[in-house]
Each structure stands twice: as C-alpha cells, then as structure tokens.
Design a protein around this motif. Structure first.
Motif: not given
Length: 380
Positions: A288, A75, A284, A270
């Motif tokens: 979010e 990420g 994810e 994550h």
C-alpha cells in the motif's frame, strides 16, 4: 521392477543375488503430477555375493486450489468476477465485457470491426485480406495471431481514446505477423516505415548538458522509464507459469548483483509464493505504501490488459526491486518482463540517465552469464 546380472571384478565370479527394489512414496497432500527419483546402492558380502538395492522415491506434491496454476490466489478471490476470469490459467472469456474472441485459434471468418476504434481494427478494415493471410500462422513457440489480436477484437475502444489493439506474444510475433504489426506500429508512432531503424544511444557521455529547467520553477520530478524483455521467453501475453518464475529468478539475480547507489531489495507482490527468500511476498502495508507513492503496479483492472493475457496466474512471480534511496525501480512481470524506472526530484537528467544505463548494463551482464540476453531488434 527390474533385474540385472553383476560380475565381480577379479578372477573369481561372484554369485548373483536378486536385485532388491524398494519403491517408496511420500505424500505431501492432495496429489498433482508425481516427481520420481531413484538411488542405487551396490554392496558385496564376505562370501562375494553382490547385492544391488534400488530405492525409488516418488514425491507427490499437493494441488492448491487457492493458488495458481490450479486456482486463484486468496487476494484475487476478493476481486470482481470479471477481473477474476483473467487472473487464472485460462484465456480471458467474459461475455459481460464482450471479451469472447478465442486466444488460441482465430475463427475462420474475421469478426465485424465496423464499430471498433483501435488502430488494429483500422488496419484490418482497410485490408481485410491480412486476417485471412495470417490467421493460421504460428511462431516457432506456438503463438498465433489470435493471441496477439485478442485484446483488439475484445475491446472496441472509443473514437476519442484510441488504443493499439495488438500485442506481441513472443519476439517472433513481430516478424511472423509483420504484415499487421508494421502498419499498426507506423500508425501508433505517426509514421514509421517497415525498414526504418530505431536510433539507440546508451552512452551518458553523449547527453546534452543543458538544464531543462534552469530556474527550478517548473520541474517537480524527472524520470527515465523503459521496458526490457529477455530473449528466449514468451512475452507476458503468452508467458507460461514456469517461464514467468524463471524470468523472476534470473532478473532478480541480476538486480541483486548491483552495488553502490543501485543496491537494494526485491519485494514480490503480496501473496506471491514464487520467491523462496520471501514466500508470501511483501506485506500488505508495504504494498500500500509503494502504491500510494506511485511506485507499484496492481492487478490488471481493465479488459485491455485482461484480454491480452497479462493477468494470468496473478500475483505469482511479480514484484518490484528498488534501491535504498528509492530513486531506481524495476517492475518485474507486469506488462513487460521488466519496467525500469530511474527518477528523482528536480531536472537532473544526466544523473537519472547514468543510473538507468548502469542498471541496464549490470542486469544484462548477469543475464549473459545465465545464458540469456535482452531482446533486441534494430527496427523496433
């Protein structure tokens, strides 16, 4: 390899056999540091011969260059280069952003602070001798002035947006470098003497029962928020990979012991691999959703945080705990060991604070059972 003689119990002495050592290596991928353990088995045959077999097992664990501490997580690899530089294992050095002050040792000469606007710079401009008197000092865990002051030297700030410019590397930083910390803290809080004691009262019974918005016309939500740190560990700017994982372990153990309205779940960021029950962290989509609601932090995206060291090894051992009602949250290993938040719609300060105080007591109880406790200083 080694050998030793073994005498059988009783009147007869057994014949001695050569000790058999059977080293065994199990490889699990590209090597890192090896971990070795030994098992010894002693047996006696019918003729009285004693045989000892020692089996040595060496587990060689893989280096993953796509995850801390040996590399950047997948990420983080997608982020701009200037952010990635602060999310690995090294001190944040980024010429593009002017972040070049070393975080391990102070230069002999103090850098020019004539264009800096943060509070630390103001204190050092007023008394430059502070730098010379503190630059070679270290706390017992090895934290130096460079670690605490790097973000202030790297980030000049803006005259209209004054930042502090100083962070604590560990609990001792506030005493070893008090000649700098005390005037900075005082300036930040509009006057706070070095011998002042911070008033503390965690008893909800002492709250005033006066509604802050009696007609419910102005208040949307109310929250109580604070940071808590665990004694015996470095603070986030100086925290090691292993320390951060141990902090996550013991804090999460305390949070998962909470019951009633405080019972909930822990969600690692994550991509984090530190928490065995959820080795890849939350999804994810979960991340979010929490961020859209304003309940979750993200990777450091300012040079203030990157220079402070708070982004190292991202996202390992970071996460959020929330209760089932989602009116109690704890951020773990972001800018503090813990950021504790109790909130709800309306102005019910009493309920919010009671929830907050009960959670602090519950976590502290487990910390003490594990041999730890919250950091506390009457002055701070």
């Amino acid at each position: 390899m080694f050998s030793r003689q073994i005498a059988a119990a009783g009147s007869a002495v057994a014949s001695v056999a050569a000790v058999k050592c059977a080293p065994r290596v199990r490889c699990e991928g590209p090597p890192t540091a090896a971990s070795t353990s030994s098992t010894t088995v002693t047996s006696q045959a019918q003729d009285g011969t004693v045989t000892t077999t020692t089996t040595t097992t060496t587990v060689v664990r893989p280096i993953d260059y796509n995850y801390p501490p040996y590399g950047l997580s997948s990420g983080v690899q997608k982020l701009p280069a200037w952010i990635k530089l602060g999310c690995g294992s090294e001190e944040y050095i980024c010429a593009e952003k002017g972040a070049t002050f070393p975080g391990d040792e102070c230069p002999d000469k103090m850098p020019d602070l004539s264009k800096h606007s943060n509070i630390m710079a103001e204190v050092l401009r007023k008394d430059p001798g502070i730098y010379d008197r503190l630059k070679n000092k270290k706390t017992s865990s090895g934290v130096g002035l460079a670690k605490c002051a790097k973000t202030g030297f790297d980030n000049p700030g803006h005259p209209m947006i004054k930042t502090v410019g100083l962070v604590g590397g560990d609990e001792e930083s506030y005493t070893v470098f008090k000649e700098l910390f005390d005037p900075v803290i005082s300036a930040r809080h509009g006057g706070y003497p070095a011998d002042a004691k911070h008033p503390t009262d965690m008893n909800p019974e002492n709250l005033l029962q006066v509604k802050i918005d009696p007609k419910n016309k102005y208040t949307l939500t109310t929250r109580c928020r604070t940071g808590r740190s665990v004694r015996g560990f470095a603070l986030p700017p100086a925290c090691t990979f292993e320390e951060r994982r141990e902090l996550e372990r013991v804090i999460v153990k305390g949070l998962l012991s909470l019951d009633g309205e405080l019972a909930g779940q822990y969600l690692p960021l994550h991509g984090s691999r530190s928490y065995a029950p959820m080795p890849g962290g939350m999804s994810e989509e979960q991340e979010e959703d929490l961020r859209k609601r304003g309940n979750l932090f993200q990777e450091p995206d300012s040079t203030l945080l990157l220079s402070s060291g708070c982004g190292r090894h991202w996202p390992d051992a970071r996460g959020i705990f929330h209760n089932h009602a989602k009116n109690f949250f704890v951020w773990i290993n972001e800018e503090d060991h813990m950021r504790i938040i109790s909130m709800e719609p309306g102005d019910n300060v009493d309920a919010i604070f009671r929830r907050f105080a009960k959670a602090c007591d519950g976590v502290q109880k487990v910390l003490k059972e594990e041999g730890y406790d919250f950091m506390h200083n009457d002055h701070l």
